[in-house]
Design a protein around this motif. Structure first.
Motif, mmCIF file in Angstrom:
data_model
loop_
_atom_site.group_PDB
_atom_site.id
_atom_site.type_symbol
_atom_site.label_atom_id
_atom_site.label_comp_id
_atom_site.label_asym_id
_atom_site.label_seq_id
_atom_site.Cartn_x
_atom_site.Cartn_y
_atom_site.Cartn_z
ATOM 1 N N LEU A 185 0.842 -1.207 0.000
ATOM 2 C CA LEU A 185 0.000 0.000 0.000
ATOM 3 C C LEU A 185 0.870 1.247 0.000
ATOM 4 O O LEU A 185 0.636 2.182 -0.780
ATOM 5 N N ILE A 186 1.859 1.266 0.865
ATOM 6 C CA ILE A 186 2.728 2.441 0.997
ATOM 7 C C ILE A 186 3.463 2.688 -0.331
ATOM 8 O O ILE A 186 3.525 3.814 -0.821
ATOM 9 N N ARG A 187 3.979 1.604 -0.913
ATOM 10 C CA ARG A 187 4.678 1.688 -2.203
ATOM 11 C C ARG A 187 3.763 2.292 -3.279
ATOM 12 O O ARG A 187 4.205 3.041 -4.137
ATOM 13 N N ASN A 188 2.494 1.950 -3.225
ATOM 14 C CA ASN A 188 1.549 2.411 -4.254
ATOM 15 C C ASN A 188 0.869 3.735 -3.911
ATOM 16 O O ASN A 188 -0.052 4.149 -4.608
ATOM 17 N N GLY A 189 1.301 4.363 -2.837
ATOM 18 C CA GLY A 189 0.699 5.651 -2.452
ATOM 19 C C GLY A 189 -0.714 5.520 -1.904
ATOM 20 O O GLY A 189 -1.502 6.468 -1.973
ATOM 21 N N CYS A 190 -1.038 4.335 -1.376
ATOM 22 C CA CYS A 190 -2.385 4.107 -0.822
ATOM 23 C C CYS A 190 -2.322 4.072 0.709
ATOM 24 O O CYS A 190 -1.273 3.823 1.289
ATOM 25 N N GLY A 191 -3.471 4.285 1.316
ATOM 26 C CA GLY A 191 -3.555 4.247 2.765
ATOM 27 C C GLY A 191 -4.525 3.200 3.270
ATOM 28 O O GLY A 191 -4.953 2.319 2.517
ATOM 29 N N ILE A 192 -4.848 3.313 4.558
ATOM 30 C CA ILE A 192 -5.836 2.417 5.171
ATOM 31 C C ILE A 192 -6.896 3.265 5.874
ATOM 32 O O ILE A 192 -6.739 4.476 6.009
ATOM 33 N N GLU A 193 -7.949 2.603 6.329
ATOM 34 C CA GLU A 193 -8.953 3.312 7.120
ATOM 35 C C GLU A 193 -9.139 2.591 8.451
ATOM 36 O O GLU A 193 -8.858 1.401 8.579
ATOM 37 N N GLY A 220 5.792 3.181 8.115
ATOM 38 C CA GLY A 220 5.913 4.423 7.343
ATOM 39 C C GLY A 220 4.599 4.892 6.736
ATOM 40 O O GLY A 220 4.594 5.840 5.938
ATOM 41 N N GLY A 221 3.500 4.252 7.081
ATOM 42 C CA GLY A 221 2.195 4.646 6.540
ATOM 43 C C GLY A 221 1.764 6.012 7.041
ATOM 44 O O GLY A 221 1.886 6.302 8.234
ATOM 45 N N GLU A 222 1.314 6.850 6.131
ATOM 46 C CA GLU A 222 0.910 8.214 6.499
ATOM 47 C C GLU A 222 -0.528 8.525 6.158
ATOM 48 O O GLU A 222 -1.079 9.513 6.639
ATOM 49 N N LEU A 223 -1.132 7.717 5.275
ATOM 50 C CA LEU A 223 -2.483 8.021 4.801
ATOM 51 C C LEU A 223 -3.505 7.196 5.574
ATOM 52 O O LEU A 223 -3.600 5.975 5.408
ATOM 53 N N LEU A 224 -4.251 7.875 6.429
ATOM 54 C CA LEU A 224 -5.258 7.197 7.247
ATOM 55 C C LEU A 224 -6.565 7.967 7.153
ATOM 56 O O LEU A 224 -6.588 9.189 7.279
ATOM 57 N N THR A 225 -7.664 7.240 6.925
ATOM 58 C CA THR A 225 -8.991 7.858 6.987
ATOM 59 C C THR A 225 -9.802 7.120 8.062
ATOM 60 O O THR A 225 -9.390 6.052 8.539
#
Ligand SMILES: [Zn+2]
Ligand SMILES: [Zn+2]
Length: 268
Positions: A185-193, A220-225
């Motif tokens: 996910l991180i490699r692909n610029g995606c996040g989690i919720e 290193g994940g930064e995108l969270l909703t």
């Protein structure tokens, strides 16, 4: 007051119970700054046979931009979609996304190949560990495909296996593949919720839970909703406050909000 809800459904989804307009009105009355309608587009042929994909896609196209204009200045309404099982029909998924109409694309896995949605399975007939093994393989495959913004409700089968059937599964078995999924996910610029629907259901916890959110952050994940996965106005915004607490405990200080597929951040 609920600041946002980034995963919700209306009657544009086969299982939605309130109209888009009712959902948005309720979001305003709850004081939300951001509200995402993320109606189901399930791929792979295991969706309800009554469900007409074209009608959902076209219905949203007619409804959501008009609501965005109507509520401009009062609420930021995000035109979202929940793309279920994109890897079962990647060409169809990619075609849909090529039209560039969405603000926010949620990827999800509700069923594994050859099986119905986890909602419909009888866990006395099927071995839950075998099903979960296959679920995590398909989740990794979906993360590697990675053409969405966030991967929704990781650990979704637990809503039924643990929540409805009370079967206890040792989730340590999946820590390796979950790490691989987060890395993809991180490699692909995606996040989690953090999906808070489990809090108001028998499961009684978020999907995923704090340790997984923390691990995503460590990697290193930064995108969270955060989203309630409400399908009616009475569930809108439910559990968002607890979701924010979980996000903070995992080390997050901000939440991603996607507009035209680009993240901006709001402090929590
Ligand atoms: Zn879902
Ligand atoms: Zn959903």
């Amino acid at each position: 007051m609920v600041p946002f809800d980034l995963h919700t459904h209306c009657t544009l989804s086969f299982d939605g119970r309130s109209t888009a307009s009712e959902m948005v009105q309720t979001a305003v009355s709850l004081g939300m700054g951001y509200h995402a309608l993320t109606d189901h587009v399930d791929l792979g042929g295991h969706a309800d046979p009554e469900f007409d994909l074209e009608a959902t896609v076209n219905g949203a196209r007619e409804t959501i931009p008009a609501l965005q204009r109507e509520y401009a200045g009062r609420l930021c309404l995000l035109y979202g979609v929940e793309l279920g099982q994109p890897c079962h029909e990647p060409e169809k998924a990619e075609f849909l996304l090529s039209e560039n109409m969405y603000d926010f694309v949620v990827g999800s896995v509700h069923n594994i190949r050859g099986h119905d949605d986890f909602y419909f399975l009888d866990y006395r007939e099927h071995d839950p560990v075998k099903l979960l093994d296959a679920y995590f393989e398909e989740l990794l495959e979906t993360a590697e495909w990675g053409k969405f913004d966030i991967l929704a409700h990781i650990t979704y089968p637990l809503r039924y296996i643990a929540g409805e059937y009370g079967i206890d599964v040792d989730m340590n078995r999946y820590s390796g593949i979950l790490d691989e999924t987060f890395r993809a996910l991180i490699r692909n610029g995606c996040g989690i919720e953090i999906n808070t629907s489990g809090l108001r259901q028998k499961l009684g916890r978020t999907m995923p839970e704090l340790p997984a959110v923390k691990r995503y952050r460590e990697l290193g994940g930064e995108l969270l909703t955060i989203g309630s996965d409400a399908h009616c106005t009475s569930d809108l915004g439910k559990g968002i406050a607890q979701g924010i607490e979980t996000a903070k405990k995992a080390g997050f200080t901000q939440i991603a909000v996607f507009r035209k597929r680009k993240p901006t951040f709001i402090k929590i």
